[in-house]
Design an enzyme around this catalytic site. Structure first.
Site, mmCIF file in Angstrom:
data_model
loop_
_atom_site.group_PDB
_atom_site.id
_atom_site.type_symbol
_atom_site.label_atom_id
_atom_site.label_comp_id
_atom_site.label_asym_id
_atom_site.label_seq_id
_atom_site.Cartn_x
_atom_site.Cartn_y
_atom_site.Cartn_z
ATOM 1 N N GLY A 12 -16.802 -0.437 -28.315
ATOM 2 C CA GLY A 12 -16.962 -0.571 -29.765
ATOM 3 C C GLY A 12 -16.014 -1.551 -30.430
ATOM 4 N N ASN A 14 -16.741 -4.625 -31.116
ATOM 5 C CA ASN A 14 -17.545 -5.350 -32.118
ATOM 6 C C ASN A 14 -17.775 -4.481 -33.353
ATOM 7 O OD1 ASN A 14 -18.573 -8.173 -31.280
ATOM 8 N ND2 ASN A 14 -18.715 -6.962 -29.396
ATOM 9 N N ILE A 94 -34.457 -2.252 -26.925
ATOM 10 C CA ILE A 94 -34.993 -1.711 -28.181
ATOM 11 C C ILE A 94 -36.499 -1.468 -28.015
ATOM 12 C CG2 ILE A 94 -35.369 -2.205 -30.646
ATOM 13 C CD1 ILE A 94 -32.458 -1.550 -29.849
ATOM 14 N N ASN A 108 -28.480 -8.878 -32.791
ATOM 15 C CA ASN A 108 -27.792 -8.528 -31.548
ATOM 16 C C ASN A 108 -26.717 -9.565 -31.261
ATOM 17 O OD1 ASN A 108 -27.390 -7.273 -28.926
ATOM 18 N ND2 ASN A 108 -28.490 -9.012 -28.045
ATOM 19 N N HIS A 110 -24.727 -11.280 -28.110
ATOM 20 C CA HIS A 110 -24.806 -11.416 -26.651
ATOM 21 C C HIS A 110 -23.656 -12.312 -26.178
ATOM 22 C CE1 HIS A 110 -26.617 -11.342 -22.712
ATOM 23 N NE2 HIS A 110 -26.314 -12.634 -22.631
HETATM 24 C C1 GAR Z 1 -19.845 -7.164 -25.828
HETATM 25 O O1 GAR Z 1 -19.284 -8.201 -25.056
HETATM 26 C C2 GAR Z 1 -21.273 -7.506 -26.206
HETATM 27 O O2 GAR Z 1 -21.467 -8.865 -26.471
HETATM 28 C C3 GAR Z 1 -22.007 -7.083 -24.969
HETATM 29 O O3 GAR Z 1 -21.399 -5.864 -24.605
HETATM 30 C C4 GAR Z 1 -20.017 -5.896 -24.993
HETATM 31 C C5 GAR Z 1 -19.702 -4.641 -25.774
HETATM 32 O O4 GAR Z 1 -18.331 -4.571 -26.128
HETATM 33 N N1 GAR Z 1 -23.413 -6.953 -25.221
HETATM 34 C C6 GAR Z 1 -24.355 -7.286 -24.325
HETATM 35 O O5 GAR Z 1 -24.093 -7.645 -23.200
HETATM 36 C C7 GAR Z 1 -25.781 -7.170 -24.837
HETATM 37 N N2 GAR Z 1 -26.698 -7.792 -23.932
HETATM 38 P P1 GAR Z 1 -17.827 -3.643 -27.319
HETATM 39 O O6 GAR Z 1 -18.432 -2.259 -27.088
HETATM 40 O O7 GAR Z 1 -16.342 -3.624 -27.156
HETATM 41 O O8 GAR Z 1 -18.280 -4.239 -28.611
#
Ligand code: GAR
Length: 210
Positions: A12, A14, A94, A108, A110
């Site tokens: 979490g 982000n 989704i 989203n 990525h």
């Molecule tokens: C982040 O790096 C995000 O970009 C990635 O998962 C991580 C979550 O980190 N998302 C994907 O790969 C989606 N395809 P967080 O829980 O610390 O935000």
């Protein structure tokens, strides 16, 4: 006021960047209605609780099959009725019915420069493992609207990040988060909240300034 629901799967960071940006005024006109996690007991849910927004856990494992989860997840989202769904490290596809109901209203983040290192099987740390295996010198992150495809919707913004020779997947992930993700995602939410973006012929256009 743009009402958002943030979907998460793990750490979490982000989500934290979004909450911090709301507090500091980098994101304006925005309110978090709830945080939904597909995994129980994750740090992201702790962050939501500390911030004072409802944290909801909906695990596909608690449903007889994926169709039942998809239906329940979509129904919950319709009940919450956000203006924008924010996938902030949400590692579940989704459901098509949710994409249809929230068309142009799901974003989203990525951790690569789409169309590199994206699609089925490319998520979280795996993206950075693949980038290092390929030996790219530049990677980055992309924030995009979500359509029926996997990482295929209209791109809102991208930011490049340099790869260093001694990077591990973990050090690269951290740099991509710090230098790209935690900046791009809050900016995109602020752009939507303040009506700066339009989708024209499948491409995102930034509205001309008045
Ligand atoms: C982040 O790096 C995000 O970009 C990635 O998962 C991580 C979550 O980190 N998302 C994907 O790969 C989606 N395809 P967080 O829980 O610390 O935000």
């Amino acid at each position: 006021m743009l009402k958002i629901v943030v979907c998460v799967s793990g750490g979490g960071t982000n989500l934290q960047a979004i909450m911090d940006a709301i507090d500091s005024g980098k994101i304006t006109n925005t309110q978090i209605l709830a945080v939904i996690s597909n995994n129980p007991g994750v740090k992201a849910l702790e962050r939501a609780e500390k911030y004072g927004v409802p944290g909801i856990c909906m695990s596909p494992k608690s449903y007889p099959d994926r169709a039942a989860f998809n239906e329940a997840f979509t129904a919950k989202m319709c009940e919450l009725a956000p203006d924008l769904v924010v996938l902030a490290g949400f590692l579940v596809k989704i459901p098509e019915q949710m994409v249809a109901k929230f068309s142009g209203r799901i974003v989203n983040i990525h951790p690569s420069l789409i169309p590199s290192f994206c699609g089925v099987g490319y998520y979280g740390l795996k993206v950075h493992e693949k980038a290092l295996q390929r030996g790219v010198k530049v990677t980055g992150a992309t924030v995009h609207f979500v359509n029926e495809g996997m990482d295929e919707g209209p791109i809102i913004a991208q930011k490049a990040v340099m790869v260093e020779d001694d990077d591990t997947p973990e050090t690269l992930q951290r740099r991509v988060m710090e230098q790209a993700e935690w900046i791009l995602l809050p900016q995109a939410i602020d752009d939507v909240a303040n009506g700066r973006l339009t989708i024209v012929d499948g491409h995102v256009r930034r509205n001309a300034k008045d």
